[in-house]
Scaffold this active site. Structure first.
Site, mmCIF file in Angstrom:
data_model
loop_
_atom_site.group_PDB
_atom_site.id
_atom_site.type_symbol
_atom_site.label_atom_id
_atom_site.label_comp_id
_atom_site.label_asym_id
_atom_site.label_seq_id
_atom_site.Cartn_x
_atom_site.Cartn_y
_atom_site.Cartn_z
ATOM 1 N N THR A 186 -3.078 5.859 -3.345
ATOM 2 C CA THR A 186 -3.957 6.988 -3.628
ATOM 3 C C THR A 186 -3.256 7.854 -4.667
ATOM 4 O OG1 THR A 186 -2.950 8.247 -1.837
ATOM 5 C CG2 THR A 186 -4.961 7.059 -1.309
ATOM 6 N N ASP A 232 0.872 -1.169 0.000
ATOM 7 C CA ASP A 232 0.000 0.000 0.000
ATOM 8 C C ASP A 232 0.913 1.224 0.000
ATOM 9 O OD1 ASP A 232 -1.646 2.102 0.495
ATOM 10 O OD2 ASP A 232 -2.741 1.166 2.149
HETATM 11 C C1 LIG Z 1 -4.345 7.597 2.813
HETATM 12 C C2 LIG Z 1 -4.171 6.134 2.902
HETATM 13 C C3 LIG Z 1 -5.198 5.247 2.510
HETATM 14 C C4 LIG Z 1 -6.617 5.677 2.243
HETATM 15 O O1 LIG Z 1 -6.862 6.573 1.288
HETATM 16 P P1 LIG Z 1 -8.321 7.254 1.185
HETATM 17 O O2 LIG Z 1 -8.313 7.822 -0.187
HETATM 18 O O3 LIG Z 1 -8.389 8.263 2.281
HETATM 19 O O4 LIG Z 1 -9.343 6.183 1.358
HETATM 20 C C5 LIG Z 1 -4.913 3.899 2.491
HETATM 21 N N1 LIG Z 1 -3.713 3.424 2.845
HETATM 22 C C6 LIG Z 1 -2.719 4.238 3.274
HETATM 23 C C7 LIG Z 1 -1.416 3.654 3.668
HETATM 24 C C8 LIG Z 1 -2.923 5.616 3.321
HETATM 25 O O5 LIG Z 1 -1.952 6.402 3.772
#
Ligand SMILES: *Cc1c(COP(=O)(O)O)cnc(C)c1O
Length: 429
Positions: free
Chosen positions: A235, A209
């Site tokens: 994102t 992620d």
């Molecule tokens: C910001 C973030 C998300 C979620 O993103 P959203 O668009 O706010 O749903 C998921 N994983 C990580 C590691 C993040 O920093």
């Protein structure tokens, strides 16, 4: 009333127009230090506000459920091509509305309910969707959390880094189907190699992620997990500097499952205006200037951290290697909570967020830390000298938090600094 610089913002609704102008004023006269935010280009904003918002296009290019998608198909294909080229990936899905939905799509596509997932604990820097009890993800999958190494006073090895021994032990014990790398409040570079090794040892899939650092990876400032991970989610609105939204990259063997999990599994029609804006951002991120930009983000964060340290703040893990600095406020001032610091800084025009630090004795609502990031103000053109100045503002406001004169005078200095570094200066009327 301050009028906004973009004609597109002049709606026929005076209340909304006025609020848009107020937000433009806020964003350009106060400091944006939230690590997950950025200033998108006018091109990204133009696409986000475009005619594509009218179109329904359930499905994927060449396989839509409604007619009239000739242009939309080209837009989504362009976004996918640009994205796979940017990261050297097999397959891209550009439809997830947000990072959280991208993660849930991966879990539903590749796992069965109840399967075990290994992720970084929330209070150690993991994301809600990595198995926090507060997230619906923890209801449907069995999360086991790994953590960070303990803090140490040895400056050569300050600790608070991902604990790969702990991760490997937990992986051998719980045999997860999926291991997640990546974090939301972690200021160090994350090496994908040990994650792959542990995943291979226990036969798990590996998801990265990269929500926060996708831009740093695209710009070549951080190692790419794409060659190592089965799936990479991120994102598009943090360091990648695109519109709000997300994307998933994966190996060809997982492409069908991931696509079906996003649609029809989780979402209905995609937001093609946001996908067009993502395409614009992906092209911007492929330019040489973007690589220079991401290097400056990291240089600025290191300078910012060093200046804050000289004021008596402690950086979690003793440093930073990305765009964020996670501050432990306890050494600076044992009484000062993250909540109060955030509120006082807000009054001085310095926008931050309170954040838990590893093993925080205070609740997530109060916290003992704040998180600051350099991505947005670096877009606005700030460099090391400006971040040293901002560290000084932060120190003065927090020390003088009971003195309105101090807060007001810093607020004026903040506005003056922002006036010199307006990201939308060329678009002002
Ligand atoms: C910001 C973030 C998300 C979620 O993103 P959203 O668009 O706010 O749903 C998921 N994983 C990580 C590691 C993040 O920093």
């Amino acid at each position: 009333m301050v009028s906004s610089p973009f004609d597109a913002w002049i709606t026929n609704d005076s209340e909304v127009t006025s609020l848009l102008a107020q937000e433009w004023e806020r964003e350009t006269t106060t400091l944006q230090l939230i690590a997950s935010e950025n200033f998108t280009s006018p091109g990204v904003m133009a696409a986000t506000g475009s005619i594509l918002t009218n179109k329904y296009s359930e499905g994927y290019p060449g396989r839509r459920f409604y007619g009239g998608n000739q242009v939309v198909d080209e837009i989504e294909d362009l976004a996918r091509r640009r994205l796979t080229a940017l990261f050297g990936a097999d397959h891209a899905n550009v439809q997830p509305h947000a990072g959280a939905s991208a993660n849930v799509a991966v879990y539903t596509g590749l796992l069965n309910p109840g399967d075990t997932i290994l992720g970084l604990r929330l209070d150690q820097g993991g994301h809600l969707t990595h198995g926090s009890p507060a997230s619906l993800t923890s209801t449907f999958w069995n999360f086991v959390s790994y953590g960070l190494t303990p803090r140490s006073d040895d400056p050569a090895n300050p600790g608070e880094l991902i604990d790969f021994e702990n991760l490997r032990e937990l992986a051998l014990k719980h045999r997860p189907k999926l291991i997640i790398g990546g974090a939301t409040a972690y200021a160090r570079e994350i090496d994908p190699v040990p994650f792959r090794e542990i995943a291979d040892e226990v036969g798990a899939l590996l998801m990265f992620d990269s929500a926060h650092v996708a831009g740093l990876i695209a710009g070549g400032s951080h190692p790419s997990p794409v060659p190592y991970a089965d799936v990479v989610t991120f994102t598009t609105h943090k360091t990648l500097r695109g519109p709000r939204g997300a994307a998933i990259l994966c190996r060809e063997e997982h492409a069908k499952k991931i696509d079906s999990a996003v649609f029809p599994g989780m979402q209905g029609g995609p937001l093609e205006h946001a996908i067009a804006a993502r395409a614009v951002a992906f092209k911007e991120a492929a330019q040489p200037e973007f690589a220079t930009y991401t290097q400056q983000i990291v240089t600025n964060a290191k300078a910012f951290g060093a200046s804050l340290e000289s004021k008596g703040f402690r950086m979690v893990s003793g440093g930073t290697e990305n765009h964020m600095v996670l501050l432990d406020l306890r050494e600076y001032d044992a009484e000062l909570t993250g909540k109060v610091a955030q509120e006082v800084l807000d009054r001085a025009g310095i926008t931050t967020n309170r954040n838990q630090i590893p093993d925080d004795p205070r609740s997530p609502f109060i916290t003992s830390g704040i998180r600051v990031g350099t991505a947005a103000q670096t877009t606005a053109g700030m460099k090391e000298a400006e971040f040293a100045q901002i560290a000084d503002f932060i120190d003065r406001v927090l020390r003088g938090r009971d003195n309105e004169t101090v807060v007001a005078s810093v607020r004026e200095e903040v506005a003056a600094l922002c006036g010199q570094f307006n990201p939308y200066a060329n678009f002002t009327k």
